[in-house]
Design an enzyme around this catalytic site. Structure first.
Site, short mmCIF file in Angstrom:
data_model
loop_
_atom_site.label_atom_id
_atom_site.label_comp_id
_atom_site.label_asym_id
_atom_site.label_seq_id
_atom_site.Cartn_x
_atom_site.Cartn_y
_atom_site.Cartn_z
N LEU A 157 35.06 40.62 46.26
CA LEU A 157 35.92 40.75 47.44
C LEU A 157 37.37 40.45 47.08
O LEU A 157 37.69 39.36 46.63
CB LEU A 157 35.46 39.79 48.54
CG LEU A 157 34.02 39.93 49.02
CD1 LEU A 157 33.81 39.11 50.29
CD2 LEU A 157 33.65 41.39 49.25
N ALA A 200 40.14 41.98 49.19
CA ALA A 200 40.94 42.72 50.18
C ALA A 200 41.96 41.86 50.89
O ALA A 200 42.90 42.37 51.50
CB ALA A 200 40.01 43.37 51.20
N ARG A 206 48.85 32.62 52.73
CA ARG A 206 49.36 31.31 52.34
C ARG A 206 50.03 31.32 50.96
O ARG A 206 50.67 30.35 50.56
CB ARG A 206 48.23 30.27 52.38
CG ARG A 206 47.94 29.77 53.78
CD ARG A 206 46.71 28.89 53.82
NE ARG A 206 45.47 29.66 53.80
CZ ARG A 206 44.26 29.15 53.58
NH1 ARG A 206 44.13 27.86 53.32
NH2 ARG A 206 43.19 29.93 53.60
N LYS A 213 56.87 41.66 15.21
CA LYS A 213 56.39 42.55 16.26
C LYS A 213 55.81 43.82 15.64
O LYS A 213 56.47 44.43 14.80
CB LYS A 213 57.53 42.93 17.21
CG LYS A 213 57.07 43.72 18.41
CD LYS A 213 58.03 44.85 18.80
CE LYS A 213 57.96 46.02 17.84
NZ LYS A 213 58.70 47.21 18.29
N ARG A 215 76.18 46.26 -1.12
CA ARG A 215 77.19 45.42 -0.47
C ARG A 215 78.49 45.64 -1.23
O ARG A 215 78.49 46.12 -2.36
CB ARG A 215 76.76 43.96 -0.51
CG ARG A 215 76.63 43.43 -1.92
CD ARG A 215 76.05 42.04 -1.96
NE ARG A 215 76.11 41.54 -3.32
CZ ARG A 215 75.25 40.65 -3.82
NH1 ARG A 215 74.26 40.19 -3.09
NH2 ARG A 215 75.39 40.23 -5.05
C1 UD1 Z 1 35.64 31.44 52.38
C2 UD1 Z 1 34.31 31.05 53.04
C3 UD1 Z 1 34.16 29.54 53.04
C4 UD1 Z 1 34.26 29.02 51.62
C5 UD1 Z 1 35.54 29.50 50.93
C6 UD1 Z 1 35.46 29.18 49.47
C7 UD1 Z 1 33.80 32.77 54.69
C8 UD1 Z 1 33.75 33.13 56.13
N1 UD1 Z 1 34.27 31.58 54.38
O1 UD1 Z 1 36.68 30.93 53.20
O2 UD1 Z 1 32.90 29.17 53.58
O3 UD1 Z 1 34.19 27.59 51.62
O4 UD1 Z 1 35.69 30.93 51.06
O5 UD1 Z 1 36.65 29.47 48.81
O6 UD1 Z 1 33.37 33.58 53.88
N2 UD1 Z 1 38.34 38.92 51.90
C9 UD1 Z 1 38.22 40.28 52.01
N3 UD1 Z 1 38.24 40.83 53.26
C10 UD1 Z 1 38.38 40.09 54.39
C11 UD1 Z 1 38.50 38.69 54.25
C12 UD1 Z 1 38.47 38.13 52.99
O7 UD1 Z 1 38.08 41.00 51.02
O8 UD1 Z 1 38.38 40.68 55.47
C13 UD1 Z 1 38.31 38.34 50.54
C14 UD1 Z 1 39.61 37.65 50.16
O9 UD1 Z 1 40.45 38.54 49.44
C15 UD1 Z 1 39.13 36.50 49.28
C16 UD1 Z 1 37.71 36.22 49.78
O10 UD1 Z 1 37.30 37.35 50.51
O11 UD1 Z 1 39.05 36.91 47.92
C17 UD1 Z 1 37.64 34.96 50.64
O12 UD1 Z 1 38.43 35.12 51.78
P1 UD1 Z 1 39.30 33.93 52.38
O13 UD1 Z 1 39.97 34.44 53.60
O14 UD1 Z 1 40.13 33.31 51.36
O15 UD1 Z 1 38.11 32.92 52.84
P2 UD1 Z 1 38.23 31.35 53.03
O16 UD1 Z 1 38.90 31.06 54.31
O17 UD1 Z 1 38.79 30.73 51.81
#
Ligand code: UD1
Ligand code: CA
Length: 461
Positions: free
Chosen positions: A17, A19, A24, A343, A432
């Protein structure tokens, strides 16, 4: 639904994942492209998942999708990309991989690209736990109980549910067993359970974490495999990125020391995600490894050197204060000393460039010696040209080698020469101006200059 427990060698598909925007991070760069140890977090996640030898890999992209796609394909050109147009949550994100994995018979491993340092042994433990449970979630005991991770509610070996921090009660927040985000389950089961996930929660998102309670309500089982927090550290802000970098560096350095690499001040050595250093190599303080470096056993990298895309063979000594750039290939027992830059150049065994030298786009033969201040003039403002230096050649100090040019085996160039024509083996090239000495002229000149200065000082007082 009937249980579909995994057996040995279950084929695995990887879903990464990537996306999310990562608000932050306060950055235009998608979060998962922020580098740790010189590689985007996404690559770390893909490499971690790759240790299970997945038959298929899908990266879910969304925010900054083109950049994330390009980065994913640069790592692995066979990876499939699934676009999540709107970031509606981690559960929704996994569902975007459904089409790409349609009909895939085996397990799916979900990794979050912002939690990229999962170790191969941990994934193996998860695969093993799949033999007894339908869903395996990777958890960890959190060091800071105020951290906003999802909480794992367990009973014995069973995982009952995952509660997101935002949705958790005070009692649930007191649980220190947290969710890493890594999940393994049968692919068809996972996709089917995900269809029932809703966005009825504090964030209004489709949580992947809801699959546990839904699966259990269907009579399926779930369990937790634990790992160290450092492994599963999530990166959501610049501060966490810096912490992840520090943790990664510490782990890499510890493993190098374990392997038998000598480092007097390991905390000052910065490695890249793919740095290879063989046992019995020595790395002095304050050395930086950018990506693509391998150092052989018995080589020594001295203090304050910077290496990138380079190979250092055994017995070679680099630095102090040396810079190896991409394509630097140092043979056995070579010497590259202070303020020397190499290099795209090969130095054959025993060749030396000990001081203040630039060697670019060149081949230096065995045991050739480059005097202080040697420069290969490889660039004419438009094109790069090659310099060829033969075995046992002796390049006098401050020689400018204007490429393309070659100096044959055992040939010599005189100090201060500007070499524009090839030098045949065994020849001496002198290029030279002739020296002319004027008797007494220095003394007369000094007297004259002294008088000029005196007359000026009188005028001003
Ligand atoms: C998530 C978990 C949480 C866990 C934590 C660990 C969920 C609901 N929560 O929270 O339980 O403790 O990770 O780090 O899963 N992403 C997508 N599409 C979206 C949303 C997120 O691809 O619509 C991807 C983000 O790019 C990221 C990952 O999913 O790589 C996690 O998403 P993030 O929003 O960071 O979740 P947390 O709030 O950290
Ligand atoms: Ca996160």
């Amino acid at each position: 639904m009937s249980s579909n427990l995994s057996t040995l060698n279950t084929p695995t598909a990887l879903i990464v994942l990537a996306a999310g925007k990562g608000s932050r991070m306060k950055s235009d760069l998608p979060k998962t492209l922020h580098p740790v140890a010189g590689a985007p977090m996404l690559w770390h996640a893909m490499r971690a998942g790759g240790t299970l030898a997945p038959q298929k890999s899908v990266v879910v992209t969304g925010f900054g999708g083109d950049a994330v796609k390009a980065s994913a394909l640069a790592y692995d050109d066979k990876v499939e990309i699934a676009l999540q147009r709107e970031q509606l949550g981690t559960g929704h994100a996994v569902l975007q991989a459904k089409a790409a994995l349609d009909g895939f018979d085996g397990d799916a491993l979900v990794l979050y690209a912002d939690t990229p340092f999962i170790q191969p042994e941990t994934l193996q433990s998860m695969a093993a736990a799949r033999k007894t449970h339908d869903i395996v979630v990777l958890g960890f005991d959190v060091y800071d109980p105020s951290a906003r991770y999802g909480r794992l509610v367990t009973e014995g070996d069973d995982l009952l549910e995952i509660v997101e921090f935002k949705d958790a009660t005070e009692n649930q927040r007191a649980i220190t067993l947290c969710n890493s985000g890594v999940v393994m389950a049968d692919r068809a089961t996972l996709m089917s359970v995900l269809e029932d996930v809703t966005n009825d929660n504090a964030a209004g998102e489709y949580y992947l974490t809801d699959i546990v309670s839904i699966a259990r309500s269907r009579g399926l089982s779930a369990t937790v495999v634990k790992c160290e927090e450092a492994e599963t550290m999530g990166v959501n802000s610049r501060a966490e990125l810096a912490r992840a970098e520090a943790a990664y560096q510490t782990r890499m350095r510890d493993s190098l020391l374990d392997k038998g690499v000598t480092m007097q001040a390991p905390d000052t050595v910065h490695v890249a995600w793919d740095t290879e250093i063989a046992p019995r190599a020595e790395i002095e303080p304050y050395v930086v490894f950018a990506p693509g470096v391998s150092v052989a056993s018995g080589a020594k990298i001295r203090a304050f050197s910077h290496l990138e895309g380079a190979h250092v063979a055994s017995g070679a000594v680099v630095g102090p204060y040396a810079r190896l750039r991409p394509g630097a290939d140092l043979g056995e027992n070579t010497r590259v000393g202070n303020f020397v830059e190499i290099k795209n150049a090969t130095l054959d065994a025993g060749a030396k460039a000990n001081h203040l030298t630039y060697v670019g786009d060149a081949h230096v033969g065995a045991k050739a010696n480059l005097g202080a201040g040697t420069v290969t003039c490889n660039y004419d403002g438009f094109n790069k040209h090659k310099t060829e230096i033969g075995a046992n050649a002796f390049i006098g100090s401050s020689t400018m080698l204007v490429a393309p040019v070659s100096v044959g085996d055992g040939a010599m160039t005189a100090s201060g020469s500007v070499i524009t024509k090839d030098v045949a083996p065994g020849d001496l090239a002198l290029a030279r101006a002739q020296q002319v000495n004027k008797p007494g002229l220095a003394k007369r000149l000094f007297e004259k200059l002294k008088k000029i200065k005196e007359s000026k000082t009188k005028g001003t007082t």
